[in-house]
Design a protein around this motif. Structure first.
Motif, PDB file in Angstrom:
ATOM      1  N   CYS A 202      17.896 -26.407 -26.967  1.00 25.62           N
ATOM      2  CA  CYS A 202      17.072 -26.037 -25.823  1.00 25.62           C
ATOM      3  C   CYS A 202      17.640 -24.763 -25.222  1.00 25.62           C
ATOM      4  N   ARG A 203      16.813 -23.727 -25.189  1.00 28.93           N
ATOM      5  CA  ARG A 203      17.251 -22.456 -24.635  1.00 28.93           C
ATOM      6  C   ARG A 203      16.510 -22.160 -23.352  1.00 28.93           C
ATOM      7  N   ALA A 204      17.245 -21.777 -22.349  1.00 32.49           N
ATOM      8  CA  ALA A 204      16.676 -21.402 -21.064  1.00 32.49           C
ATOM      9  C   ALA A 204      16.551 -19.893 -20.978  1.00 32.49           C
ATOM     10  N   SER A 205      15.444 -19.448 -20.396  1.00 31.44           N
ATOM     11  CA  SER A 205      15.238 -18.013 -20.202  1.00 31.44           C
ATOM     12  C   SER A 205      14.525 -17.794 -18.873  1.00 31.44           C
ATOM     13  N   GLY A 206      14.598 -16.539 -18.409  1.00 34.15           N
ATOM     14  CA  GLY A 206      13.931 -16.210 -17.162  1.00 34.15           C
ATOM     15  C   GLY A 206      14.916 -15.801 -16.092  1.00 34.15           C
ATOM     16  N   SER A 207      14.611 -16.157 -14.851  1.00 32.01           N
ATOM     17  CA  SER A 207      15.431 -15.757 -13.703  1.00 32.01           C
ATOM     18  C   SER A 207      16.618 -16.696 -13.564  1.00 32.01           C
ATOM     19  N   ILE A 208      17.632 -16.413 -14.387  1.00 29.10           N
ATOM     20  CA  ILE A 208      18.806 -17.282 -14.435  1.00 29.10           C
ATOM     21  C   ILE A 208      20.024 -16.522 -13.964  1.00 29.10           C
ATOM     22  N   PHE A 209      20.714 -17.094 -12.981  1.00 23.90           N
ATOM     23  CA  PHE A 209      22.010 -16.557 -12.582  1.00 23.90           C
ATOM     24  C   PHE A 209      23.103 -17.496 -13.051  1.00 23.90           C
ATOM     25  N   THR A 210      22.993 -18.734 -12.632  1.00 27.01           N
ATOM     26  CA  THR A 210      23.952 -19.750 -13.060  1.00 27.01           C
ATOM     27  C   THR A 210      23.211 -21.049 -13.307  1.00 27.01           C
ATOM     28  N   ILE A 211      23.456 -21.657 -14.467  1.00 26.24           N
ATOM     29  CA  ILE A 211      22.929 -22.986 -14.737  1.00 26.24           C
ATOM     30  C   ILE A 211      24.043 -23.986 -14.468  1.00 26.24           C
ATOM     31  N   ASN A 212      23.784 -24.912 -13.604  1.00 26.21           N
ATOM     32  CA  ASN A 212      24.783 -25.947 -13.314  1.00 26.21           C
ATOM     33  C   ASN A 212      24.775 -26.950 -14.458  1.00 26.21           C
ATOM     34  N   ALA A 213      24.192 -28.093 -14.260  1.00 29.60           N
ATOM     35  CA  ALA A 213      24.148 -29.082 -15.333  1.00 29.60           C
ATOM     36  C   ALA A 213      22.947 -28.841 -16.241  1.00 29.60           C
ATOM     37  N   MET A 214      23.100 -29.178 -17.499  1.00 26.78           N
ATOM     38  CA  MET A 214      21.990 -29.227 -18.452  1.00 26.78           C
ATOM     39  C   MET A 214      22.006 -30.613 -19.085  1.00 26.78           C
ATOM     40  N   GLY A 215      20.849 -31.053 -19.498  1.00 24.47           N
ATOM     41  CA  GLY A 215      20.825 -32.396 -20.056  1.00 24.47           C
ATOM     42  C   GLY A 215      19.621 -32.686 -20.894  1.00 24.47           C
ATOM     43  N   TRP A 216      19.649 -33.846 -21.484  1.00 24.73           N
ATOM     44  CA  TRP A 216      18.550 -34.360 -22.298  1.00 24.73           C
ATOM     45  C   TRP A 216      18.115 -35.710 -21.747  1.00 24.73           C
ATOM     46  N   TYR A 217      16.810 -35.870 -21.651  1.00 30.72           N
ATOM     47  CA  TYR A 217      16.192 -37.122 -21.260  1.00 30.72           C
ATOM     48  C   TYR A 217      15.204 -37.482 -22.361  1.00 30.72           C
ATOM     49  N   ARG A 218      14.778 -38.734 -22.371  1.00 29.14           N
ATOM     50  CA  ARG A 218      13.773 -39.134 -23.353  1.00 29.14           C
ATOM     51  C   ARG A 218      12.816 -40.150 -22.765  1.00 29.14           C
ATOM     52  N   GLN A 219      11.625 -40.178 -23.347  1.00 28.16           N
ATOM     53  CA  GLN A 219      10.619 -41.145 -22.929  1.00 28.16           C
ATOM     54  C   GLN A 219      10.001 -41.738 -24.176  1.00 28.16           C
ATOM     55  N   GLY A 220      10.291 -43.015 -24.401  1.00 29.87           N
ATOM     56  CA  GLY A 220       9.727 -43.717 -25.542  1.00 29.87           C
ATOM     57  C   GLY A 220       8.348 -44.251 -25.222  1.00 29.87           C
ATOM     58  N   PRO A 221       7.632 -44.708 -26.234  1.00 29.33           N
ATOM     59  CA  PRO A 221       6.279 -45.253 -26.037  1.00 29.33           C
ATOM     60  C   PRO A 221       6.284 -46.399 -25.032  1.00 29.33           C
ATOM     61  N   GLY A 222       5.489 -46.270 -23.984  1.00 27.50           N
ATOM     62  CA  GLY A 222       5.383 -47.322 -22.990  1.00 27.50           C
ATOM     63  C   GLY A 222       6.594 -47.488 -22.097  1.00 27.50           C
ATOM     64  N   LYS A 223       7.493 -46.519 -22.139  1.00 28.86           N
ATOM     65  CA  LYS A 223       8.720 -46.611 -21.344  1.00 28.86           C
ATOM     66  C   LYS A 223       8.806 -45.480 -20.327  1.00 28.86           C
ATOM     67  N   GLU A 224       9.679 -45.651 -19.357  1.00 33.13           N
ATOM     68  CA  GLU A 224       9.931 -44.596 -18.394  1.00 33.13           C
ATOM     69  C   GLU A 224      10.928 -43.593 -18.980  1.00 33.13           C
ATOM     70  N   ARG A 225      10.906 -42.391 -18.423  1.00 35.24           N
ATOM     71  CA  ARG A 225      11.859 -41.372 -18.863  1.00 35.24           C
ATOM     72  C   ARG A 225      13.271 -41.816 -18.469  1.00 35.24           C
ATOM     73  N   GLU A 226      14.200 -41.649 -19.404  1.00 35.99           N
ATOM     74  CA  GLU A 226      15.574 -42.067 -19.148  1.00 35.99           C
ATOM     75  C   GLU A 226      16.558 -40.984 -19.535  1.00 35.99           C
ATOM     76  N   LEU A 227      17.709 -41.026 -18.880  1.00 34.13           N
ATOM     77  CA  LEU A 227      18.774 -40.077 -19.180  1.00 34.13           C
ATOM     78  C   LEU A 227      19.384 -40.388 -20.547  1.00 34.13           C
ATOM     79  N   VAL A 228      19.614 -39.351 -21.333  1.00 35.37           N
ATOM     80  CA  VAL A 228      20.322 -39.492 -22.600  1.00 35.37           C
ATOM     81  C   VAL A 228      21.751 -38.964 -22.445  1.00 35.37           C
ATOM     82  N   ALA A 229      21.860 -37.719 -22.010  1.00 34.98           N
ATOM     83  CA  ALA A 229      23.180 -37.104 -21.848  1.00 34.98           C
ATOM     84  C   ALA A 229      23.064 -35.880 -20.953  1.00 34.98           C
TER      85      ALA A 229
END
Length: 115
Positions: free
Chosen positions: A22-49
């Motif tokens: 995942c690459r971020a672009s645009g008006s970026i000065f500092t990115i604090n945390a970055m992460g991955w979330y996922r949403q399975g079929p019929g499930k709510e979005r959840e934190l992965v890492a």
């Protein structure tokens, strides 16, 4: 404005591996945390890492020991190495970036693990 673009999803058999980027672009000065979330079929979005700018990572219990998150601050890019994939890992995976200007999301990339 900040844009996040994910890549690397796909179809894989159980026990296989995938690497998401995942690459971020645009008006970026500092990115604090970055992460991955996922949403399975019929499930709510959840934190992965998540990973801080200093490289400190946290993981969901369900992926500990199988997934590894990393980031390249010079490229504003976060990665998710996924090993020993299971059918229950099937989901749309979303990239997230936390900046002082706000919280941003990618469009998502589909990961499908067949049994």
């Amino acid at each position: 404005q900040v844009h996040l673009v994910e890549s690397g999803g796909g179809l894989v058999q159980a026990g296989g591996s995938l690497r998401l980027s995942c690459r971020a672009s645009g008006s970026i000065f500092t990115i604090n945390a970055m992460g991955w979330y996922r949403q399975g079929p019929g499930k709510e979005r959840e934190l992965v890492a998540t990973i801080t700018s200093a490289g400190s990572a946290t993981y969901a219990d369900s992926v500990k020991g199988r997934f590894t998150i990393s980031r390249d601050n010079a490229k504003n890019t976060v990665y998710l190495q996924m090993n020993s994939l299971k059918p229950e890992d099937t989901a749309v995976y979303y990239c997230n970036a936390e900046l002082f200007s706000g919280n941003y999301w990618g469009q998502g990339t589909q990961v499908t693990v067949s049994s």
